[in-house]
Scaffold this active site. Sequence first.
Site, PDB file in Angstrom:
ATOM      1  N   LYS A   1       0.829  -1.201   0.000  1.00 25.99           N
ATOM      2  CA  LYS A   1       0.000   0.000   0.000  1.00 25.99           C
ATOM      3  C   LYS A   1       0.869   1.259   0.000  1.00 25.99           C
ATOM      4  CE  LYS A   1      -3.899  -0.020   2.177  1.00 25.99           C
ATOM      5  NZ  LYS A   1      -4.597  -0.414   3.381  1.00 25.99           N
TER       6      LYS A   1
ATOM      7  N   ARG B   1      -3.202   3.105   8.557  1.00 23.77           N
ATOM      8  CA  ARG B   1      -3.496   1.803   7.941  1.00 23.77           C
ATOM      9  C   ARG B   1      -2.275   0.901   7.888  1.00 23.77           C
ATOM     10  NH1 ARG B   1      -8.080   2.621   3.943  1.00 23.77           N
ATOM     11  NH2 ARG B   1      -8.480   4.838   4.081  1.00 23.77           N
TER      12      ARG B   1
ATOM     13  N   GLY C   1      -7.738  -7.417   4.705  1.00 21.96           N
ATOM     14  CA  GLY C   1      -8.589  -7.410   5.890  1.00 21.96           C
ATOM     15  C   GLY C   1      -8.006  -8.095   7.108  1.00 21.96           C
TER      16      GLY C   1
ATOM     17  N   MET D   1      -5.219  -7.262   8.882  1.00 17.82           N
ATOM     18  CA  MET D   1      -4.635  -6.393   9.912  1.00 17.82           C
ATOM     19  C   MET D   1      -5.527  -5.174  10.120  1.00 17.82           C
ATOM     20  SD  MET D   1      -0.616  -6.801   9.072  1.00 17.82           S
ATOM     21  CE  MET D   1      -0.757  -6.330   7.387  1.00 17.82           C
TER      22      MET D   1
ATOM     23  N   ARG E   1      -3.402  -1.753  -6.287  1.00 16.30           N
ATOM     24  CA  ARG E   1      -2.563  -2.964  -6.249  1.00 16.30           C
ATOM     25  C   ARG E   1      -2.967  -3.862  -7.413  1.00 16.30           C
ATOM     26  NH1 ARG E   1      -5.471  -5.298  -0.821  1.00 16.30           N
ATOM     27  NH2 ARG E   1      -7.519  -5.447  -1.738  1.00 16.30           N
TER      28      ARG E   1
ATOM     29  N   HIS F   1      -3.962 -44.892  -6.838  1.00 19.43           N
ATOM     30  CA  HIS F   1      -4.557 -45.404  -8.066  1.00 19.43           C
ATOM     31  C   HIS F   1      -5.636 -44.466  -8.602  1.00 19.43           C
ATOM     32  CE1 HIS F   1      -7.541 -47.886 -10.281  1.00 19.43           C
ATOM     33  NE2 HIS F   1      -6.436 -48.314 -10.882  1.00 19.43           N
TER      34      HIS F   1
ATOM     35  N   ARG G   1       1.416 -47.311 -19.593  1.00 19.46           N
ATOM     36  CA  ARG G   1       1.399 -48.332 -18.534  1.00 19.46           C
ATOM     37  C   ARG G   1       0.621 -49.516 -19.099  1.00 19.46           C
ATOM     38  NH1 ARG G   1       0.663 -43.352 -15.222  1.00 19.46           N
ATOM     39  NH2 ARG G   1       2.066 -43.404 -13.447  1.00 19.46           N
TER      40      ARG G   1
ATOM     41  N   ARG H   1       6.131 -49.206 -21.349  1.00 17.78           N
ATOM     42  CA  ARG H   1       6.764 -49.846 -20.205  1.00 17.78           C
ATOM     43  C   ARG H   1       6.289 -51.292 -20.073  1.00 17.78           C
ATOM     44  NH1 ARG H   1       5.373 -47.485 -14.397  1.00 17.78           N
ATOM     45  NH2 ARG H   1       3.398 -48.549 -14.767  1.00 17.78           N
TER      46      ARG H   1
ATOM     47  N   GLU I   1      13.568 -45.179 -10.955  1.00 19.16           N
ATOM     48  CA  GLU I   1      12.577 -44.915  -9.909  1.00 19.16           C
ATOM     49  C   GLU I   1      12.946 -45.549  -8.574  1.00 19.16           C
ATOM     50  OE1 GLU I   1       8.766 -46.435 -11.217  1.00 19.16           O
ATOM     51  OE2 GLU I   1       9.704 -48.088 -12.276  1.00 19.16           O
TER      52      GLU I   1
ATOM     53  N   SER J   1      13.979 -42.751 -17.989  1.00 17.62           N
ATOM     54  CA  SER J   1      12.769 -41.985 -17.680  1.00 17.62           C
ATOM     55  C   SER J   1      12.591 -42.025 -16.168  1.00 17.62           C
ATOM     56  CB  SER J   1      11.569 -42.601 -18.390  1.00 17.62           C
ATOM     57  OG  SER J   1      10.427 -41.854 -18.057  1.00 17.62           O
TER      58      SER J   1
ATOM     59  N   GLY K   1      10.902 -42.076 -12.908  1.00 14.78           N
ATOM     60  CA  GLY K   1       9.579 -42.366 -12.346  1.00 14.78           C
ATOM     61  C   GLY K   1       9.546 -41.754 -10.960  1.00 14.78           C
ATOM     62  N   THR K   2       9.203 -40.496 -10.932  1.00 18.44           N
ATOM     63  CA  THR K   2       9.339 -39.763  -9.671  1.00 18.44           C
ATOM     64  C   THR K   2       8.267 -40.120  -8.644  1.00 18.44           C
ATOM     65  OG1 THR K   2       8.269 -37.965 -10.856  1.00 18.44           O
ATOM     66  CG2 THR K   2      10.649 -37.791 -10.522  1.00 18.44           C
ATOM     67  N   ASN K   3       7.248 -40.877  -9.065  1.00 14.50           N
ATOM     68  CA  ASN K   3       6.275 -41.331  -8.054  1.00 14.50           C
ATOM     69  C   ASN K   3       6.953 -42.343  -7.132  1.00 14.50           C
ATOM     70  OD1 ASN K   3       4.400 -39.904  -9.545  1.00 14.50           O
ATOM     71  ND2 ASN K   3       3.684 -41.708 -10.659  1.00 14.50           N
ATOM     72  N   ASP K   4       7.508 -43.383  -7.747  1.00 14.35           N
ATOM     73  CA  ASP K   4       8.187 -44.388  -6.920  1.00 14.35           C
ATOM     74  C   ASP K   4       9.465 -43.831  -6.313  1.00 14.35           C
ATOM     75  OD1 ASP K   4       6.815 -46.880  -6.625  1.00 14.35           O
ATOM     76  OD2 ASP K   4       6.872 -47.048  -8.798  1.00 14.35           O
TER      77      ASP K   4
ATOM     78  N   CYS L   1       8.480 -39.231 -16.080  1.00 10.95           N
ATOM     79  CA  CYS L   1       7.114 -39.655 -16.369  1.00 10.95           C
ATOM     80  C   CYS L   1       6.282 -39.822 -15.105  1.00 10.95           C
ATOM     81  CB  CYS L   1       7.106 -40.940 -17.197  1.00 10.95           C
ATOM     82  SG  CYS L   1       7.825 -42.327 -16.328  1.00 10.95           S
TER      83      CYS L   1
ATOM     84  N   TYR M   1      12.710 -33.980 -21.738  1.00 10.53           N
ATOM     85  CA  TYR M   1      11.246 -33.830 -21.800  1.00 10.53           C
ATOM     86  C   TYR M   1      10.613 -34.149 -20.458  1.00 10.53           C
ATOM     87  CZ  TYR M   1      10.920 -38.940 -22.050  1.00 10.53           C
ATOM     88  OH  TYR M   1      11.004 -40.270 -21.764  1.00 10.53           O
TER      89      TYR M   1
HETATM   90  C1  PEP Z   1       6.561 -43.619 -11.267  1.00 12.27           C
HETATM   91  O1  PEP Z   1       6.823 -44.399 -10.382  1.00 12.27           O
HETATM   92  O2  PEP Z   1       6.842 -42.410 -11.231  1.00 12.27           O
HETATM   93  C2  PEP Z   1       5.832 -44.090 -12.460  1.00 12.27           C
HETATM   94  C3  PEP Z   1       5.633 -43.279 -13.473  1.00 12.27           C
HETATM   95  O3  PEP Z   1       5.336 -45.339 -12.425  1.00 12.27           O
HETATM   96  P1  PEP Z   1       3.987 -45.761 -11.664  1.00 12.27           P
HETATM   97  O4  PEP Z   1       3.320 -44.502 -11.216  1.00 12.27           O
HETATM   98  O5  PEP Z   1       3.187 -46.520 -12.637  1.00 12.27           O
HETATM   99  O6  PEP Z   1       4.515 -46.586 -10.549  1.00 12.27           O
HETATM  100 MG    MG Z   2       6.675 -46.561 -10.784  1.00 10.61          MG
END
Ligand code: PEP
Ligand code: MG
Length: 902
Positions: free
Chosen positions: A32, A102, A111, A113, A346, A468, A590, A646, A773, A792, A794-797, A859, A879
């Site tokens: 402000k 103010r 709002g 403060m 603002r 899932h 998958r 895969r 992964e 690739s 697999g950043t989930n695992d 992925c 990628y």
């Molecule tokens: C992962 O693990 O990042 C992956 C892409 O494989 P999934 O999710 O099928 O285990």
């Molecule tokens: Mg996986």
Amino acid sequence: MTKKKSAKKYVYFFGKGKSEGKAEMKELLGGKGANLAEMASIGVPVPPGFTISTEVCDYYYKHGKKKPTVLQKQIDANIKKLEKAMGARLGDPKEPLLVSVRSGAAVSMPGMMDTVLNLGINDEVVKGLIAKTGNERMGWDSYRRFINMFGDVCMGVDHEHYENELSRIKKKYKRDLDTELTVKELKEVVSAYKKVYKKYVGRNFPTDARVQLEHAIDAVIKSWNIPRAVAYRRINKLAGLKGTAVNVQAMAFGNMGDSSGTGVAFTRNPANGDNKFYGEYLINAQGEDVVAGIRTPHPLKDLRKEMPKMYKQLEGIRHKLEKHYRDMQDVEFTIQEGRLFMLQTRTGKRTGLAAVKMAVDMVKEGLINDKTALQRLEGDHLNQLLFPIFDLKSKSSAMKEKRDVAKGLPAGPGAAYGHVVFTADDAVKVARTGKKVVLVRKETSPEDVSGMWAAEAILTSTGGMTSHAAVVARGWGKCCVVGCAALNIDYNKKQVKVGSKTIKNHEMISVDGTSGEVILGKVETSASPVVLGILQGDKEALKNPICKMFKEVMKWSDKYRKINVRTNADSPKDATNAVLFGAEGIGLTRTEHMFFEGDRIWAVREMILAEDQAGREKALKKLLPYQRKDFEGIFKAMNGLPVTIRLLDPPLHEFLPNDAEGQKKMARRLRTTPAAVKAKVASLHEMNPMLGHRGCRLSITYPEICKMQVRAIIEAACNVARKGIKVMPEIMIPLIGTKEEYDILERITREVADSIIKERRSHVKYLVGTMMEIPRATLVADAVAEKAEFFSFGTNDLTQMTFGYSRDDIGSFLPEYLESKVLKVDPFASIDQEGVGKLVSCGVQKGRQTRKNLKCGVCGEHGGDPDSVKFFARAGLDYVSCSPFRVPIARLAAAQAALNNS
Ligand code: PEP
Ligand code: MG
């Protein structure tokens, strides 16, 4: 003589065309203060004043709640300057100066403060004010407002005590509105308010304006740490701010009769982005009346008729501010007897639609360039164009009626409503009758996919962002909320209890996959023209301006981004959608998702049930044509773009029925006994299936699975290539932790593939590579890259195994971890850059030490998260791959990454 060190500057003057601060000084002067200074400098009418910097607030909390000693002197000097500018003096009954005090931090905390208006009034000053303005009513009205605000904000007297007195007096004189109170009645309010003050503070109301000011400055500084402000910063993750600045500014009075007023406005419509002035105002009122909702404000367009001169001037300022700031502004203004003053500007908050429209329009208008436009957009803004969203009116009435009963993790986008069902079968059955359904489960399994597909939305009480349900729903672009722990689901009674409410089978609920909210009853939605146009080819929708804007933003993104965007797709339809959204290949198919469709699950189950290799091979032979057909469809849809497929990944038990009914059915179908099926299920049971017999381990123990899948992939590639369509298969081995695992499967893969290509005299080329992964794999990536042609991530695992958090169970403790700041964000939603991210970087570096041009992608679900995409671009990945509906967001984020780096 040594030069005396000058004292640190804590106070900055603004007004009358010259200011000591400017817009860039937000950290120091708060948003402000910095913008008031800027507006004054560019000739926008701003009542003069001064800003006490955020460093005072910082000092105050670091020094046992004391302000710097030099501050008072600087305040005094600035009051003098202000008095000179106004030709009036604080506390002087003849020429009274009234000020507002103010808050204002570097980041807007609307709002949260405190503010004090009309400061400087006492019994003498009110008379002077009346003599000066000739407006008795305004004098007493300002006085009563001041006592109320000062008592409430500076001394902690509950606002309600004042409100009770006001209501009592209004009732006594039969007045509906505050503005109907006469001077005599207002005087009565003032004396009643003074009594309230004395009763609760224990002293008389202070008459000395300097004392009033000191209390008000302290109160604003203290309001930095009141619970609601602290909570707001926590919820909005606002860390590292110094504190609030304090703005002391000459009052402009909107309550001086019918030629005065106050309002708020946006320089463009914040809901739909239209380049139209948008706002509301009240005649004869002060700022808080607009927000308080006691009187209903008028739309700004009415001001054009009511005060044409003022409206014209305001329009001029609107254009001046937009030209200067090059963005939509959210402003506050006051009109004092036909004179316009701006009290705040603002950058305005906006919906996704408005953000995209404004960005595109402003480029056309030459206000900004396409790079700035891209950097202003957020993934969520684009997301809002892709999915059905709740109708704002319908949602706000649901909220008013307190129908929002629970909140889970926002896992799949969009908004939907439908009748509650508890089983996948029911979802299919009820949906077939033409009714919309919401599938409510504790969790979902691959067996539920047909029901999930039939449902408008999926809601689960457990599971995290990569469970899932979340992965499947996101892939389809279906609304999904997971981990909604407040839901107590009873499958037997077919009901959900949530708090004191019970939701019965087939009752209607609404689910918001973007916010995670679960709402009782129906909230109307509206469809996305982008999806209708781009995915469904609807000609009318393609002409819709929203669709055109979307395409424009995508065109700009592609102009600047450096990394590619692929998609995770398991079917020709998903692949086609993704390509229409701009995907440049498939980063992950998958294959197991194909195993559930139609009759093929029976061949899979037959394979699992088989006692020996011959039995397995017989069953796999039945699967082969299905898989080959699937791959042909995908290759055709991708038409020459690379397709990463895969090999089988999940543990086998996921393909078997767990319940007695399902096992009986399976036994009948496969001509065995329920006991045999049950025994097989039991034998496949694992304590930790995620760390068990899955991924490459399956194909090492049962190479025939790998062989069948490679055969299906390569035969499909040869068949499609023969029709003149280019194919680029990339065969991916999952879940390796050692070079040896990879090498064994690579050898089998190449043997099968090369023999088919040779036999068919085909020229199909293919790559073999691996998922990264398992943390260990990233550490030995240099060795793995000797044979692997691509990685690739697999950043989930990788996240699951690096943190040791189960991706399916994190919902049970994540909210608390976020609340207590153990985690800043859900690591399954946005990559943990300092931990998991390091493993990704390590894998890339090591891999490329061995193989310079090793193709690296990601992925995991993080491939569609804007912050993660930017990280992956920095880490040197070629990628990112994400679900089809996240492709546009990833393209935008990739462009932003490139622009940030350049
Ligand atoms: C992962 O693990 O990042 C992956 C892409 O494989 P999934 O999710 O099928 O285990
Ligand atoms: Mg996986």
